[in-house]
Write an enzyme that holds these catalytic residues in place. Structure first.
Site, mmCIF file in Angstrom:
data_model
loop_
_atom_site.group_PDB
_atom_site.id
_atom_site.type_symbol
_atom_site.label_atom_id
_atom_site.label_comp_id
_atom_site.label_asym_id
_atom_site.label_seq_id
_atom_site.Cartn_x
_atom_site.Cartn_y
_atom_site.Cartn_z
ATOM 1 C CE LYS A 59 30.282 -48.854 38.649
ATOM 2 N NZ LYS A 59 30.988 -47.310 38.498
ATOM 3 C CG ASP A 62 33.243 -58.305 26.987
ATOM 4 O OD1 ASP A 62 32.912 -59.465 26.484
ATOM 5 O OD2 ASP A 62 33.621 -57.302 26.690
ATOM 6 N NE ARG A 201 27.581 -36.621 40.491
ATOM 7 C CZ ARG A 201 26.691 -37.348 39.876
ATOM 8 N NH1 ARG A 201 25.882 -36.790 38.939
ATOM 9 N NH2 ARG A 201 26.373 -38.780 40.356
HETATM 10 O O1 C5P Z 1 29.363 -38.149 41.991
HETATM 11 P P1 C5P Z 1 29.030 -39.181 42.684
HETATM 12 O O2 C5P Z 1 29.250 -39.275 44.426
HETATM 13 O O3 C5P Z 1 27.648 -39.681 42.830
HETATM 14 O O4 C5P Z 1 30.060 -40.571 42.379
HETATM 15 C C1 C5P Z 1 29.851 -41.752 42.526
HETATM 16 C C2 C5P Z 1 31.041 -42.562 42.068
HETATM 17 O O5 C5P Z 1 30.807 -43.967 42.334
HETATM 18 C C3 C5P Z 1 30.909 -42.563 40.509
HETATM 19 O O6 C5P Z 1 32.086 -42.470 40.089
HETATM 20 C C4 C5P Z 1 30.189 -43.915 39.971
HETATM 21 O O7 C5P Z 1 30.636 -44.285 38.782
HETATM 22 C C5 C5P Z 1 30.554 -44.570 41.270
HETATM 23 N N1 C5P Z 1 29.871 -45.741 41.271
HETATM 24 C C6 C5P Z 1 28.347 -45.687 41.744
HETATM 25 N N2 C5P Z 1 27.451 -46.658 42.032
HETATM 26 C C7 C5P Z 1 27.823 -47.999 41.623
HETATM 27 C C8 C5P Z 1 29.323 -47.785 41.832
HETATM 28 C C9 C5P Z 1 30.233 -47.043 41.236
HETATM 29 O O8 C5P Z 1 27.948 -44.500 41.743
HETATM 30 N N3 C5P Z 1 27.511 -49.155 42.137
#
Ligand code: C5P
Length: 223
Positions: A59, A62, A201
């Site tokens: 992500k 910068d 998760r």
């Molecule tokens: O554990 P969970 O299913 O919530 O993980 C979601 C993943 O998606 C994480 O690695 C998080 O960094 C990523 N993510 C997010 N929302 C975004 C972009 C990426 O939750 N907008």
């Protein structure tokens, strides 16, 4: 059917174990900052050796030159997808696109952990997160990005209006939402036109990650 992407937000040894266990499935593996800082190059190579795609989720946000330099390095590493924040602005996105080779650049619109109060925090003139996300997606398209990350709620509108590749996190099969505010099920993600469903998760935290993947793939297939 959309791709399923497993977020490896775990320590390196656990990530390698998960990739070993799950790479028989047609999955994309997501490497975020935690894992990248611990064992970035090694984990990326391990995934690629098993013939699976890597989604490098750093992500980036910068100044354009710094982002350009990071994009060049990620490209050399051979990652398949790379994220940057659309809120970093037009110039940043354009510089990223011009520096990018084969990696697909994906712009994060509004994180799924944000609720409507984020509009107030940004003092934005948008009335809702959906309109704001759509505006960011249109801008990403104008700048030449390959796709965007959005919540399932905005996925259909973004897809219809921009044609971009849409990645949707915040997808749950359990009732544990954690920090995510805008969550959906795998079936909703498929029905709303997601091209890639990201789950962390609920898969890596499951007692049976393989079983969780099978169940999600079945639910996506039956949606
Ligand atoms: O554990 P969970 O299913 O919530 O993980 C979601 C993943 O998606 C994480 O690695 C998080 O960094 C990523 N993510 C997010 N929302 C975004 C972009 C990426 O939750 N907008």
């Amino acid at each position: 059917m959309p791709k399923l992407c497993v977020a490896l937000d775990v320590e390196k040894e656990r990530a390698l174990q998960l990739v070993r266990e799950l790479s028989a499935f047609d999955l994309v593996f997501k490497v975020g900052p935690r894992l990248f800082l611990e064992g970035g190059r090694e984990v990326v190579e391990f995934i690629k050796e098993r013939g699976r795609e890597v989604f490098l989720d750093l992500k980036l946000h910068d100044i354009p030159n710094t982002v350009r330099l990071a994009v060049e390095e990620a490209d050399k590493l051979g990652v398949d997808y790379l994220t940057l924040h659309t809120l970093g602005g037009r110039e940043m996105m354009e510089w990223a696109v011009s520096a990018c080779g084969d990696a697909k650049l994906i712009g994060v619109t509004i994180l799924t952990s944000h609720g409507e109060e984020y509009l107030e925090f940004l003092r934005s003139g948008f009335k809702n997160l959906e309109d704001f996300s759509l505006y960011l997606a249109r801008t990403a398209k104008e700048c030449g990005l390959y796709g965007v990350v959005s919540s399932v709620r905005e996925a259909r509108r973004i897809k219809e209006e921009t044609g971009l590749f849409v990645v949707t996190p915040g997808v749950r099969i359990s009732s544990e939402h954690g920090d995510q505010k805008r969550v959906s099920t795998p079936e909703e993600a498929v029905r709303e036109g997601s091209d890639m469903v990201v789950m962390g998760r609920d898969i890596y935290g499951s007692e049976d990650p393989k079983g969780a993947v099978i169940s999600v793939l079945e639910r996506m297939g039956g949606a």
